[in-house]
Design an enzyme around this catalytic site. Sequence first.
Site, PDB file in Angstrom:
ATOM      1  N   GLY A  96     -15.269  16.503  15.617  1.00  0.00           N
ATOM      2  CA  GLY A  96     -14.906  15.678  16.787  1.00  0.00           C
ATOM      3  C   GLY A  96     -15.926  15.783  17.899  1.00  0.00           C
ATOM      4  N   GLY A 102     -15.810  17.560   9.661  1.00  0.00           N
ATOM      5  CA  GLY A 102     -15.187  18.673   8.949  1.00  0.00           C
ATOM      6  C   GLY A 102     -15.107  18.421   7.451  1.00  0.00           C
ATOM      7  CE  LYS A 113      -6.158   6.197  10.251  1.00  0.00           C
ATOM      8  NZ  LYS A 113      -5.495   6.867  11.394  1.00  0.00           N
ATOM      9  NE  ARG A 158     -15.156  24.395  12.246  1.00  0.00           N
ATOM     10  CZ  ARG A 158     -14.209  23.464  12.339  1.00  0.00           C
ATOM     11  NH1 ARG A 158     -12.959  23.769  12.127  1.00  0.00           N
ATOM     12  NH2 ARG A 158     -14.535  22.225  12.665  1.00  0.00           N
TER      13      ARG A 158
HETATM   14  P1  ADP Z   1     -15.011  13.792   8.423  1.00  0.00           P
HETATM   15  O1  ADP Z   1     -13.976  14.885   8.569  1.00  0.00           O
HETATM   16  O2  ADP Z   1     -16.220  14.267   7.666  1.00  0.00           O
HETATM   17  O3  ADP Z   1     -15.346  13.140   9.724  1.00  0.00           O
HETATM   18  P2  ADP Z   1     -13.021  11.837   7.734  1.00  0.00           P
HETATM   19  O4  ADP Z   1     -11.980  12.763   8.253  1.00  0.00           O
HETATM   20  O5  ADP Z   1     -13.287  10.602   8.493  1.00  0.00           O
HETATM   21  O6  ADP Z   1     -14.388  12.643   7.492  1.00  0.00           O
HETATM   22  O7  ADP Z   1     -12.628  11.346   6.268  1.00  0.00           O
HETATM   23  C1  ADP Z   1     -12.453  12.218   5.191  1.00  0.00           C
HETATM   24  C2  ADP Z   1     -11.436  11.704   4.238  1.00  0.00           C
HETATM   25  O8  ADP Z   1     -11.715  10.365   3.856  1.00  0.00           O
HETATM   26  C3  ADP Z   1     -11.410  12.485   2.945  1.00  0.00           C
HETATM   27  O9  ADP Z   1     -10.211  13.224   2.880  1.00  0.00           O
HETATM   28  C4  ADP Z   1     -11.493  11.442   1.842  1.00  0.00           C
HETATM   29  O10 ADP Z   1     -10.575  11.654   0.786  1.00  0.00           O
HETATM   30  C5  ADP Z   1     -11.140  10.174   2.595  1.00  0.00           C
HETATM   31  N1  ADP Z   1     -11.671   8.978   1.923  1.00  0.00           N
HETATM   32  C6  ADP Z   1     -12.930   8.733   1.568  1.00  0.00           C
HETATM   33  N2  ADP Z   1     -13.019   7.558   0.901  1.00  0.00           N
HETATM   34  C7  ADP Z   1     -11.774   7.045   0.844  1.00  0.00           C
HETATM   35  C8  ADP Z   1     -11.223   5.860   0.284  1.00  0.00           C
HETATM   36  N3  ADP Z   1     -11.976   4.983  -0.362  1.00  0.00           N
HETATM   37  N4  ADP Z   1      -9.897   5.664   0.427  1.00  0.00           N
HETATM   38  C9  ADP Z   1      -9.131   6.564   1.069  1.00  0.00           C
HETATM   39  N5  ADP Z   1      -9.595   7.690   1.629  1.00  0.00           N
HETATM   40  C10 ADP Z   1     -10.909   7.944   1.509  1.00  0.00           C
HETATM   41 MG    MG Z   2     -11.832  14.774   8.857  1.00  0.00          MG
END
Ligand code: ADP
Ligand code: MG
Length: 407
Positions: A388, A364, A208, A43
């Site tokens: 976000g 992120g 999620k 960043r």
């Molecule tokens: P981003 O920041 O790219 O938008 P998220 O914050 O939605 O992504 O999700 C990232 C997290 O999701 C990571 O820390 C990863 O460990 C977790 N994750 C991915 N697959 C699984 C899974 N099968 N069960 C639990 N957590 C998971």
């Molecule tokens: Mg995230």
Amino acid sequence: MAGIDSLAERVGGLRGKRVLVRSDLNVPLDGAPPDLRITDDGRIRASVPTIKALADAGARVVVAAHLGRPKGEPDPRYSLAPVAARLGELLGAPVAFATDTVGDSARATVDGLSDGKVAVLENVRFNAGETSKDDAERGAFADQLAELADAFVSDGFGVVHRKQASVYDIALRLPHAMGKLVETELAVMRRLTEDPERPYVVVLGGSKVSDKLGVIDNLLGKADKLLIGGGMVFTFLKAQGHEVGRSLLEEDQLDICREYLARAEQSGVEIVLPTDIVVDTTFPSGDSSPSPRVVPASQIPADCLGLDIGPDSAAAFAAALVGAKTVFWNGPMGVFEVDAFADGTRAVAEALTKVDGLSVVGGGDSAAAVRTLGFDESAFGHISTGGGASLEYLEGKELPGIKVLED
Ligand code: ADP
Ligand code: MG
């Protein structure tokens, strides 16, 4: 919308003008003060072009930014001092640092700037006014920030979805413009939403479903294919009638996942779900060594939890990306932080580097995954700095920090 050049015209040239730039310098740190180490300076690097352009034009550049989530008062764990030092290294020029946000140090530091020089203010979230929901409290802080400058440049894409003093209220008080990073990010977001080049493939993962409902909702009408992995996939698998053991599951989202599956079928959007899953009996933690096992997605054992997409699915996802002209990827395919569950994420990242079109990584953790897995950032079309903010844009929401620049 107006960029730095038009701002220069409006204020009669930038030389000698104090320009407050809101950047997103919210980087991950390791260790404890005074020995904090920046683990990913992506960043800060992304903020350099705007700061440099203003300095080169002779402006006295005052950078405002936040770090972490301090509670509206100074907290040494969240000081921007190490970030200011790194910014100086990247700029190849000394950067002054104010030890407060709008107090004596800030005023003296800004007064001491000569043309073309850069200063960083301490973490704006050390002041409760920054994130206050009360317009007057936020406004009072914005008034003080505005006194430090003659013009405002908004370049913190990661915060433009926030109605905060240094993002929103300050633009109501000073002549303003968009920085180069915000311009670039918006141009990419537009290519993902307005008349995208086809085939358009969206890959979603992460933790999620509930975080990403709006994006799925909006992109279901635009994408040709939607590949789903990560923690969110288990709610989809369950919605299809499969047992998911102890995997991440959001029971209250089952109906909506069913609706999305039905809507995709009606509108001819291909949804690709994994056919095999890497499972383990415990969520990985520092003190246990993982014992990963691959099972069919339809037969996840009751005592197991899914932690990555399996090798067949990884190959199928990579194949589904071949020939794509536009790709948006948000959310890791598995718990990539642990090597045993990083293969799915690695395979998708690898496939994105081969896309001969626009490939965008948003989020992120996804951006961090790409970097920590050792990929060269330049192999991707664009790695968004705003998780976000990019998601809210793709949901079709109005971003307050962008809207305010239009007036
Ligand atoms: P981003 O920041 O790219 O938008 P998220 O914050 O939605 O992504 O999700 C990232 C997290 O999701 C990571 O820390 C990863 O460990 C977790 N994750 C991915 N697959 C699984 C899974 N099968 N069960 C639990 N957590 C998971
Ligand atoms: Mg995230």
